[in-house]
Structure formats: structure tokens, C-alpha cells
Design a protein around this motif. Structure first.
Motif, short mmCIF file in Angstrom:
data_model
loop_
_atom_site.label_atom_id
_atom_site.label_comp_id
_atom_site.label_asym_id
_atom_site.label_seq_id
_atom_site.Cartn_x
_atom_site.Cartn_y
_atom_site.Cartn_z
N THR A 353 0.86 -1.19 0.00
CA THR A 353 0.00 0.00 0.00
C THR A 353 0.89 1.23 0.00
O THR A 353 1.79 1.37 0.83
N GLY A 354 0.61 2.15 -0.91
CA GLY A 354 1.40 3.38 -0.97
C GLY A 354 1.01 4.21 -2.17
O GLY A 354 -0.01 3.96 -2.81
N GLU A 355 1.83 5.22 -2.45
CA GLU A 355 1.55 6.06 -3.60
C GLU A 355 1.51 5.22 -4.86
O GLU A 355 2.30 4.28 -5.04
N ILE A 393 6.99 2.28 1.68
CA ILE A 393 5.60 1.87 1.50
C ILE A 393 5.22 0.95 2.65
O ILE A 393 6.06 0.50 3.42
N LYS A 394 3.93 0.72 2.75
CA LYS A 394 3.44 -0.26 3.72
C LYS A 394 3.12 -1.54 2.97
O LYS A 394 2.64 -1.51 1.84
N TRP A 395 3.41 -2.65 3.59
CA TRP A 395 3.09 -3.93 2.96
C TRP A 395 2.74 -4.97 4.01
O TRP A 395 3.09 -4.86 5.17
N GLU A 396 2.02 -5.99 3.54
CA GLU A 396 1.53 -7.02 4.44
C GLU A 396 1.65 -8.38 3.73
O GLU A 396 1.25 -8.53 2.57
N VAL A 397 2.22 -9.39 4.48
CA VAL A 397 2.43 -10.74 3.92
C VAL A 397 1.17 -11.58 4.15
O VAL A 397 0.50 -11.46 5.17
N SER A 398 0.87 -12.44 3.21
CA SER A 398 -0.35 -13.24 3.28
C SER A 398 -0.35 -14.22 4.45
O SER A 398 -1.40 -14.62 4.93
#
Length: 411
Positions: A353-355, A393-398
Motif C-alpha cells: 500500500t502506498g503512492e 511503502i506499507k506492505w503485508e504478507v499473506s
């Protein structure tokens, strides 16, 4: 002698001569020049004339006279025609003769002249008490006076300026000695927030604030009241209100003007260190500039500027999912083999998630997913993995762990 008198009486012409002489004497008694005979019966009446001015005769250069009335009332009695003439023409003069009067208080008679002596005159009042004093001229400082309560809150009035600030006053010596206040009073009706200049009438008063009977070289002066604001500069602070909508990040909030001038009483200024602008970001959808009011605290009378332009910069977020990122391993002993139970294909998904511009360019090589198998032997294990990726950025692992089966390799 008696015979001579008898002969004269018997003489017809003598008798006629005597009669003529008597007639002439009677005529002279009845008429006096052009006047009508005073013994001829005429109507006698009375007239009252009010507000007759009184003149004073004295040394006006060196003396002051008080106590002489401005007007008197006359009661006239006499023939009707003379009364009417006096009332209509007013050719007479009522006066007080003080030419030889001495300084001090004394009673004097009010007199009249240039009026027929055939009229009886009563003057009311006939006698008055007058005071004759030495005329004195002295210079006095003029003090300004105004209602200080009309200076608007948050403003200060500096020392008023009077032009001219001194005035010559002339009057009786004892009156001049009573002068305690010489004031120029300004008539103010509305509150004032700026310097004003007005004409003011001079009042000459004794210690008990009684107005004194004196003469002034000028009875008005010009008074200026300098007004300044009780103010100081303070910073304008931004207070963010609310939360931005999903997918919107507030990057910055900038003010076109960062300082404001506030006007208040000194005690309020001492405890006021800032003003604020409240920015509601709950409905922000993109970069924008808005004009917002500058909010002041209690006791602050005025702020300048009253509004300020606020520029809000935002970034819009985008979600991107990158699938099939392989899980890497390290620390597995050389004589051991690894089989994935979950996820069975040995990959994970990462949602970033980010720009838009940043997340749109991501690829699987931007992330490193590692299982650390150091010291782990045979059997089925749940092992957490470490993920490294971009920091902007923000990120998330499944998922957070992998279930693996470790077996010994055949020789």
C-alpha cells in the motif's frame, strides 16, 4: 393819593391796560415755551418696561466690575402721550456711574437720563451691591479631559496634546486667584481605536468645580489623543482535525502566513503565546488550498490577519498484490531435505500500500522472504519467516509462518 387812585380806576383806558397785563401773565403761566400747560388736566397712566439694559461707566482698562445687572425693570407714571413716546423710542439710558468708585464692595444707585422730567420713574432694583476689582491677566496651562472609558478594549491612549497648551485669562484679581483648573473637555460619543484630533471648549473652574466668570483670549483649543494598539506578534499553529479518508495520506499542511498580530490588554498578551487554525482533513480528496479563520483565545480583542490561506498536500494510496514470491531458506544442514506442507508451493503473496507511482512499479524481486532453519532437525515444523522489502511503502504478507517437513537425505 387816594383821589389819584380813584381817578385811575374811573379811567376806562387804565382798566383796559390792567386787564391786558393780567391776560398776558395768565398766558405765560399756562404755556411754557412750546410745552402744553402742565395744569391742563390730562390722563395719568402707568407703564412697566422690562429688560431694560444697564450701562456701566468705569475704567474698563484697569478694573473689573461685577454685580451690575444686565437689565432692570422700569415703572413709568405720567401723561399717556409721554409714556407712549418713552416706551416706543427708548431714547433714555439706564446706567451706573462708577467713574469715581473705589476698589472693593459697595452699594451703588442705578440711574436714568434722557427721559422727560414730567414722568415719574421707579427702577427695580434701584440699588445694587457691586464689586470693583483690579483687572488681572495671567497665563495658565490647559489640561485635556475626556472619557478614558471610551478608548476601545485592547487599545492604549498616550498623553493628549493640546494646541495651544497655554491660554491667557483675564478677570478680577480675586477671581483669578480662585482658578484651580483650566480644562479642555473633548466630547466623545463612540469608542475610539485610532488617533483623533478635535476642537475642545475651555472651562475655567475653582477647586469645587464651579465655573468662574473670566475672559479668555481664546475659548477653544485643539486636542489630539494618540491611540495605539496594545499588541504583539504570535505564531499561527495548525491543529489537524479528523482523519483523512481511506487511501488519502496528508503529506503536509502549510500556511501562507505563519504569524499574526493580536490586540488585547497587557495581562492577556502576557499569557497568549499563539493563535491557531483548525484544519479538518476528514473530507480531503486531493491537494487543495482553503481559506480558514484564525482562532483567538478569550480576552483577545482582534487579530490580524483574520483569515489565512492553508495549502494541504496529500498522497493517494494504491493497493498492489504481488503473488508467488518464493520463500528462500538458509541454515538447513547439508544432510537434510525440505518439503513444504503449507504453503505447498513454497510461495507467499504480499499486498503493498502506498503512492500509486511507487507501488505500481513493484516486482517480486523487491521482496526477500527467508526461512531460517538453523538448528532445526528432522520432522514437521512451523517456522516463521523474515520478510525484507521497500521502506517507503506499507506492505503485508499473506501469512507469517510456513509448515515444513524436514527429512534425512539417503546416503
Amino acid at each position: 393819593m387816594d383821589k389819584m387812585i380813584d381817578k385811575l380806576i374811573d379811567n376806562r383806558w387804565f382798566i383796559r391796560a390792567v386787564a391786558l397785563v393780567l391776560a398776558l401773565l395768565l398766558f405765560d403761566f399756562v404755556y411754557d415755551g412750546d410745552d402744553l400747560a402742565i395744569n391742563v388736566p390730562q390722563d395719568q397712566e402707568t407703564e412697566t418696561i422690562t429688560d431694560v439694559p444697564v450701562k456701566s461707566y468705569y475704567d474698563i482698562e484697569n478694573l473689573i466690575v461685577t454685580g451690575v445687572p444686565k437689565t432692570v425693570t422700569l415703572k413709568l407714571s405720567g401723561p399717556k402721550n409721554l409714556l407712549q413716546q418713552a416706551k416706543t423710542s427708548r431714547s433714555f439710558e439706564v446706567y451706573v456711574d462708577l467713574a469715581d468708585a473705589e476698589i472693593g464692595k459697595q452699594q451703588v444707585q442705578i440711574e436714568i437720563k434722557d427721559i422727560s422730567d414730567r414722568l415719574e420713574v421707579e427702577i427695580d432694583p434701584e440699588y445694587v451691591d457691586v464689586s470693583i476689582q483690579e483687572k488681572v491677566t495671567q497665563e495658565f496651562k490647559v489640561e485635556p479631559e475626556y472619557n478614558a472609558n471610551l478608548v476601545a478594549e485592547g487599545y492604549l491612549a498616550e498623553q493628549a496634546v493640546v494646541k495651544p497648551n497655554k491660554v491667557k485669562i483675564t478677570g478680577a484679581k480675586d477671581v483669578i486667584e480662585k482658578i484651580t483648573y483650566v480644562k479642555a473637555t473633548i466630547d466623545l460619543k463612540d469608542s475610539i481605536e485610532e488617533t483623533i484630533t478635535k476642537e475642545a471648549k475651555i472651562l475655567v473652574l475653582d477647586k469645587e468645580l464651579n465655573k468662574l466668570d473670566v475672559s479668555l483670549e481664546t475659548d477653544t483649543v485643539e486636542v489630539t489623543i494618540p491611540i495605539k494598539a496594545s499588541s504583539k506578534k504570535v505564531p499561527i499553529k495548525v491543529v489537524q482535525k479528523g482523519s483523512p479518508p481511506n487511501g488519502v495520506n496528508v503529506e503536509s499542511i502549510n500556511l501562507a502566513i505563519t504569524e499574526a498580530t493580536i490586540i488585547a490588554k497587557d495581562e492577556v498578551l502576557e499569557k497568549t503565546d499563539s493563535v491557531r487554525v483548525e484544519v479538518d482533513v476528514s473530507s480531503i480528496k486531493g491537494d487543495t488550498t482553503v481559506t480558514l479563520p484564525v482562532i483567538i483565545s478569550d480576552g483577545v480583542v482582534k487579530v490580524d490577519p483574520q483569515t489565512v490561506d492553508v495549502t494541504i498536500s496529500v498522497s493517494l494510496e494504491e493497493n498492489v498484490t504481488i503473488s508467488k514470491i518464493p520463500i528462500k531458506t538458509r541454515g538447513l544442514a547439508d544432510n537434510l531435505d525440505l518439503a513444504y506442507r503449507e504453503p505447498s508451493d513454497g510461495t507467499v503473496s504480499i499486498t503493498a500500500t502506498g503512492e500509486s507511482g511507487l507501488v505500481g512499479a513493484l516486482k517480486e524481486s523487491d521482496f526477500n522472504v527467508v526461512l531460517d532453519l538453523t538448528g532445526i532437525g528432522e520432522g514437521e515444523h512451523n517456522v516463521s519467516f523474515n520478510v525484507n522489502g521497500p521502506t517507503n511503502i506499507k506492505w503485508e504478507v499473506s501469512r507469517q509462518t510456513a509448515k515444513v517437513l524436514i527429512t534425512r537425505r539417503d546416503a
